[in-house]
Scaffold this active site. Structure first.
Site, short mmCIF file in Angstrom:
data_model
loop_
_atom_site.label_atom_id
_atom_site.label_comp_id
_atom_site.label_asym_id
_atom_site.label_seq_id
_atom_site.Cartn_x
_atom_site.Cartn_y
_atom_site.Cartn_z
N HIS A 109 4.29 4.82 11.95
CA HIS A 109 3.21 5.62 12.54
C HIS A 109 3.71 6.63 13.58
O HIS A 109 2.90 7.31 14.20
CB HIS A 109 2.13 4.73 13.18
N ASP B 62 6.38 2.37 6.79
CA ASP B 62 5.09 1.71 6.55
C ASP B 62 4.31 2.46 5.49
O ASP B 62 3.57 3.38 5.82
CB ASP B 62 4.32 1.65 7.86
N GLU C 103 4.71 -5.90 3.84
CA GLU C 103 4.59 -5.15 5.10
C GLU C 103 5.85 -5.33 5.96
O GLU C 103 6.52 -6.36 5.87
CB GLU C 103 3.38 -5.65 5.89
N GLU D 46 -5.05 0.83 2.90
CA GLU D 46 -4.76 -0.23 3.87
C GLU D 46 -4.84 0.31 5.28
O GLU D 46 -5.24 -0.40 6.20
CB GLU D 46 -3.37 -0.82 3.61
N ASP E 145 -0.82 4.28 0.82
CA ASP E 145 -1.46 5.24 1.73
C ASP E 145 -0.74 5.22 3.07
O ASP E 145 -0.12 4.22 3.46
CB ASP E 145 -2.95 4.94 1.89
N HIS F 295 0.83 -1.21 0.00
CA HIS F 295 0.00 0.00 0.00
C HIS F 295 0.86 1.25 0.00
O HIS F 295 1.96 1.27 0.57
CB HIS F 295 -0.95 0.01 1.20
#
Length: 381
Positions: A354, A102, A165, A136, A71, A69
């Site tokens: 994150h 990520d 991932e 995602e 996003d 992903h």
């Protein structure tokens, strides 16, 4: 000239693709992949952008797929960052920016590996597929699920798939995911009768019932683990009444639990257990309890075999580390891919994902591309 995964990661970081914004990331990838001979299609659904790219014939005997992903989660307080969140600054051997870990680096690594592979040593009767979503990190209803629906409608398929991932825990190569726990949230609303706290016999207090229910659920042993999974867990995540008064017994109370479960359970079996627990407490306290369930994904396992062996061998050859096969962690889009074809997950260490000042060691991204390249060579050998 080999495709530089660091430069490609940096270009992707500069695309502000906070879910569900495409931010230019998939457009950029489609341009790079098309130049290398990939047939690219957008599989957008709703507000979500998705990219399908295939090199080689649709009906090739072997079709190796990558999934990932572009996003990213919101940056939070931009003032707390020491670098521009979408600036893709490079310093001290690190690449900085939202999505660096990520998972724009993972997407860049497998895209770079795929481009170089089909350019330098194209497989006979083989196809390389990239299925990349822009959803995602969000609801994930129109992301990889939409891609797989589009593929089915178009007669496209992958023989096997690797999700890129971040899976490594302490160092690159130490963990390959061969499955994931399921995730289920249960939302309870206990309804009684409001009243004066000085006259509790005239009311039916929902709070003791909620406390009993939460205690029963949190104290339960769901299982002792299975061959490839740790024991399932249940966490009480919130209890809310919204009652600011000390002389009022509230009419209702809400509570939520989240269960991460292994392959000893299913969403349906856990739903039955939760509803039975709620019914017993409701009867004991003479209150009403409404139960709503949100199932994010079932537990699944790709049994150890040819696909995991392929990935483990490539990781060991490139890093000198023999990875552990694991099912730990949260959910990922592999939970959708597993209904399409055998799937495993392998990628970077995820120490800063994150977080404020998210960053990735550049050497890891280069090494990850080399691992993915070896996997492609070995698969089509």
């Amino acid at each position: 000239m080999p495709t530089d995964p660091i430069a490609l990661t940096a270009d992707l970081i500069r695309c502000p693709s906070v879910t569900p914004e495409e931010g230019g990331a998939l457009t950029l990838l489609a341009e790079r992949l098309s130049t290398a001979g990939f047939e690219c299609h957008r599989a957008d659904r709703g507000d979500v952008a998705n990219l399908f790219a295939r090199w080689g014939p649709k009906n090739a005997a072997r079709r190796f797929g990558f999934n990932g992903h572009t996003d990213v989660v919101p940056v939070g307080d931009a003032e707390a960052w020491s670098v521009p969140p979408f600036g893709a600054q490079r310093r001290d051997g690190q690449l900085w920016g939202r999505g660096a870990t990520d998972m724009k680096s993972g997407v860049a690594a497998f895209a770079a590996a795929a481009i170089d592979f089909v350019t330098e040593s194209p497989p006979e009767d083989g196809a390389v597929i990239l299925a990349i979503t822009g959803d995602e990190e969000g609801p994930a209803l129109d992301g990889t699920k939409a891609l797989l629906d589009w593929m089915e409608a178009q007669g496209e398929s992958m023989s096997v798939c690797l999700v890129g991932e971040p899976t490594s825990r302490e160092r690159l190569g130490d963990t390959v995911k061969i499955g994931r726990r399921g995730s289920l949230s249960a939302f309870f609303t206990v309804t009684g009768v409001q009243g004066h706290s000085a006259y509790p016999h005239r009311a039916r207090n929902p709070l003791p019932a909620m406390a009993r229910l939460m205690d029963r659920l949190a104290s339960a042993t769901l299982d002792g683990g299975t061959e490839h999974f740790d024991p399932s867990t249940l966490a009480v995540v919130t209890i809310d009444t919204g009652n600011p008064a000390t002389n009022v017994i509230p009419a209702s109370c809400r509570g939520t639990v989240n269960i991460r479960f292994n392959d000893a359970h299913s969403g349906a079996s856990l739903t039955r257990w939760l509803e039975a627990q709620a019914a017993e407490v409701a009867a004991a306290f003479d209150v009403g309890i409404e139960t709503k369930i949100k199932l994010s994904g079932e537990a699944f396992l790709t049994p150890p075999g040819s696909l995991s062996d392929l990935v483990v061998a490539a990781v060991a050859a490139e890093t000198g580390v023999r990875p552990e096969l694991s099912t730990s962690g949260g959910t990922s889009d592999a939970r959708f891919v597993k209904d399409h074809c055998p799937v495993v997950e392998f990628g970077l260490t995820g120490r800063t994902m994150h977080q404020v000042d998210e960053h990735v060691p550049e050497a890891e991204v280069v090494a990850l591309k080399a691992i993915y390249a070896r996997i492609l060579r070995d698969y089509f050998a």
